[in-house]
Scaffold this motif. Structure first.
Motif, PDB file in Angstrom:
ATOM      1  N   TYR A   1      -5.890   4.814   0.852  1.00 38.12           N
ATOM      2  CA  TYR A   1      -5.796   6.264   0.675  1.00 38.12           C
ATOM      3  C   TYR A   1      -5.919   6.429   2.017  1.00 38.12           C
ATOM      4  N   GLU A   2      -6.609   6.181   3.039  1.00 39.08           N
ATOM      5  CA  GLU A   2      -7.289   6.199   4.006  1.00 39.08           C
ATOM      6  C   GLU A   2      -5.862   6.533   4.824  1.00 39.08           C
ATOM      7  N   ILE A   3      -5.455   5.105   5.333  1.00 39.50           N
ATOM      8  CA  ILE A   3      -4.214   4.950   5.824  1.00 39.50           C
ATOM      9  C   ILE A   3      -2.997   5.621   5.475  1.00 39.50           C
ATOM     10  N   ALA A   4      -2.549   6.165   4.124  1.00 35.48           N
ATOM     11  CA  ALA A   4      -1.832   6.766   3.610  1.00 35.48           C
ATOM     12  C   ALA A   4      -1.707   8.363   4.211  1.00 35.48           C
ATOM     13  N   LEU A   5      -2.909   9.505   4.747  1.00 31.32           N
ATOM     14  CA  LEU A   5      -3.542   9.916   5.285  1.00 31.32           C
ATOM     15  C   LEU A   5      -3.255   9.785   6.328  1.00 31.32           C
ATOM     16  N   VAL A   6      -3.324   8.919   7.195  1.00 29.40           N
ATOM     17  CA  VAL A   6      -3.292   8.499   8.883  1.00 29.40           C
ATOM     18  C   VAL A   6      -1.292   8.616   8.534  1.00 29.40           C
ATOM     19  N   LYS A   7      -0.585   8.654   8.001  1.00 27.67           N
ATOM     20  CA  LYS A   7       0.682   7.763   8.180  1.00 27.67           C
ATOM     21  C   LYS A   7       1.787   8.898   8.427  1.00 27.67           C
ATOM     22  N   GLN A   8       1.108  10.137   6.945  1.00 30.59           N
ATOM     23  CA  GLN A   8       1.544  11.683   6.470  1.00 30.59           C
ATOM     24  C   GLN A   8       1.345  11.930   7.799  1.00 30.59           C
ATOM     25  N   LEU A   9       1.197  12.685   8.305  1.00 24.24           N
ATOM     26  CA  LEU A   9       0.942  13.079  10.411  1.00 24.24           C
ATOM     27  C   LEU A   9       1.542  12.979  10.732  1.00 24.24           C
ATOM     28  N   ASP A  10       2.177  11.469  10.777  1.00 27.99           N
ATOM     29  CA  ASP A  10       3.465  10.943  11.559  1.00 27.99           C
ATOM     30  C   ASP A  10       4.866  11.981  11.333  1.00 27.99           C
ATOM     31  N   PRO A  11       5.984  12.416  12.442  1.00 29.21           N
ATOM     32  CA  PRO A  11       6.664  13.223  11.988  1.00 29.21           C
ATOM     33  C   PRO A  11       8.271  11.973  10.851  1.00 29.21           C
ATOM     34  N   TYR A  12       8.047  11.368  10.652  1.00 28.28           N
ATOM     35  CA  TYR A  12       8.733  10.828  10.276  1.00 28.28           C
ATOM     36  C   TYR A  12       8.580  10.753   8.804  1.00 28.28           C
ATOM     37  N   CYS A  13       6.975  10.863   8.530  1.00 29.44           N
ATOM     38  CA  CYS A  13       6.820  10.453   6.978  1.00 29.44           C
ATOM     39  C   CYS A  13       5.841  12.034   6.574  1.00 29.44           C
ATOM     40  N   GLN A  14       6.245  13.183   7.281  1.00 29.70           N
ATOM     41  CA  GLN A  14       4.916  14.088   6.665  1.00 29.70           C
ATOM     42  C   GLN A  14       6.687  15.012   5.178  1.00 29.70           C
ATOM     43  N   TYR A  15       7.828  14.386   5.103  1.00 25.80           N
ATOM     44  CA  TYR A  15       8.233  14.909   4.049  1.00 25.80           C
ATOM     45  C   TYR A  15       7.781  13.718   2.784  1.00 25.80           C
ATOM     46  N   LYS A  16       7.262  13.362   3.226  1.00 22.10           N
ATOM     47  CA  LYS A  16       7.344  12.180   2.173  1.00 22.10           C
ATOM     48  C   LYS A  16       6.179  13.107   1.506  1.00 22.10           C
ATOM     49  N   SER A  17       5.668  12.216  -0.266  1.00 20.46           N
ATOM     50  CA  SER A  17       4.828  12.114  -0.370  1.00 20.46           C
ATOM     51  C   SER A  17       3.770  11.800  -0.279  1.00 20.46           C
ATOM     52  N   LEU A  18       2.034  11.859  -0.757  1.00 19.77           N
ATOM     53  CA  LEU A  18       1.732  10.868  -0.362  1.00 19.77           C
ATOM     54  C   LEU A  18       0.953   9.534  -1.323  1.00 19.77           C
ATOM     55  N   ALA A  19       1.934   9.273  -2.293  1.00 25.56           N
ATOM     56  CA  ALA A  19       2.003   8.644  -3.989  1.00 25.56           C
ATOM     57  C   ALA A  19       2.592   7.805  -2.900  1.00 25.56           C
ATOM     58  N   SER A  20       4.049   7.924  -2.703  1.00 24.30           N
ATOM     59  CA  SER A  20       4.947   6.911  -2.058  1.00 24.30           C
ATOM     60  C   SER A  20       4.924   6.174  -1.018  1.00 24.30           C
ATOM     61  N   ILE A  21       3.863   7.168   0.199  1.00 20.40           N
ATOM     62  CA  ILE A  21       3.471   6.111   1.096  1.00 20.40           C
ATOM     63  C   ILE A  21       2.551   5.508   0.732  1.00 20.40           C
ATOM     64  N   CYS A  22       1.449   5.698   0.062  1.00 22.44           N
ATOM     65  CA  CYS A  22       0.456   4.719  -0.798  1.00 22.44           C
ATOM     66  C   CYS A  22       1.496   3.881  -1.275  1.00 22.44           C
ATOM     67  N   LYS A  23       2.381   3.917  -2.115  1.00 23.44           N
ATOM     68  CA  LYS A  23       3.033   2.329  -2.296  1.00 23.44           C
ATOM     69  C   LYS A  23       3.311   1.549  -1.732  1.00 23.44           C
ATOM     70  N   SER A  24       4.551   2.205  -0.191  1.00 22.27           N
ATOM     71  CA  SER A  24       4.518   1.957   0.565  1.00 22.27           C
ATOM     72  C   SER A  24       3.590   0.592   1.649  1.00 22.27           C
ATOM     73  N   ILE A  25       3.176   1.278   1.106  1.00 26.82           N
ATOM     74  CA  ILE A  25       0.856   0.768   2.077  1.00 26.82           C
ATOM     75  C   ILE A  25       1.306  -0.889   1.414  1.00 26.82           C
ATOM     76  N   MET A  26       0.799  -0.168   0.258  1.00 17.64           N
ATOM     77  CA  MET A  26       0.746  -1.211  -0.963  1.00 17.64           C
ATOM     78  C   MET A  26       1.556  -2.954  -0.892  1.00 17.64           C
ATOM     79  N   GLY A  27       2.909  -1.925  -0.755  1.00 15.31           N
ATOM     80  CA  GLY A  27       4.442  -3.289  -0.874  1.00 15.31           C
ATOM     81  C   GLY A  27       3.834  -3.930   1.078  1.00 15.31           C
ATOM     82  N   THR A  28       3.489  -3.691   1.546  1.00 12.77           N
ATOM     83  CA  THR A  28       3.327  -4.097   3.161  1.00 12.77           C
ATOM     84  C   THR A  28       2.563  -5.040   3.118  1.00 12.77           C
ATOM     85  N   ALA A  29       1.073  -4.541   2.383  1.00 15.51           N
ATOM     86  CA  ALA A  29       0.015  -5.300   1.970  1.00 15.51           C
ATOM     87  C   ALA A  29       0.233  -6.676   1.386  1.00 15.51           C
ATOM     88  N   ASN A  30       0.939  -6.526   0.315  1.00 15.18           N
ATOM     89  CA  ASN A  30       1.576  -7.504  -0.429  1.00 15.18           C
ATOM     90  C   ASN A  30       2.249  -8.061   0.086  1.00 15.18           C
TER      91      ASN A  30
END
Length: 112
Positions: free
Chosen positions: A72-101
């Motif tokens: 969640y904390e990583i997603a909050l930081v990544k949400q500030l990026d210009p290319y992620c600012q319009y994505k939902s926090l849930a989708s960013i979290c899912k993407s991060i979890m996929g990367t972790a996997n």
């Protein structure tokens, strides 16, 4: 000189030793813009997990574990990026979890 002042002013909020991605297009009339993006998700995951690299055998060997709060904390930081600012926090979290996997880092609710 103007570039150095602008760049240093924007970099004040970031911690030293944090890798950043900066894109600087320069124009013919000697003007410029620059976009600062935060570090890669894999860098944040390795930092949160306390490992140097991910698993060499993903799916077979777990390199480390991270908590959902880290995701969640990583997603909050990544949400500030210009290319992620319009994505939902849930989708960013899912993407991060996929990367972790793919890195062999297991996401758990609580660390034991």
């Amino acid at each position: 000189m103007a570039f150095c002042k602008d760049f240093n002013a924007r970099m004040q909020k970031y911690k030293p030793d944090t890798p950043m991605s900066v894109t600087i297009p320069a124009f013919k009339d000697n003007t410029f813009e620059f976009t600062v993006k935060s570090s890669s998700v894999s860098w944040y995951l390795k930092k949160a997990a306390g490992v140097e690299s991910g698993s060499s055998r993903t799916g077979h060997v777990t390199a480390s574990k991270v908590m959902l709060t880290h995701i969640y904390e990583i997603a909050l930081v990544k949400q500030l990026d210009p290319y992620c600012q319009y994505k939902s926090l849930a989708s960013i979290c899912k993407s991060i979890m996929g990367t972790a996997n793919t890195m062999g880092i297991q996401v758990v609710k609580d660390l034991d």
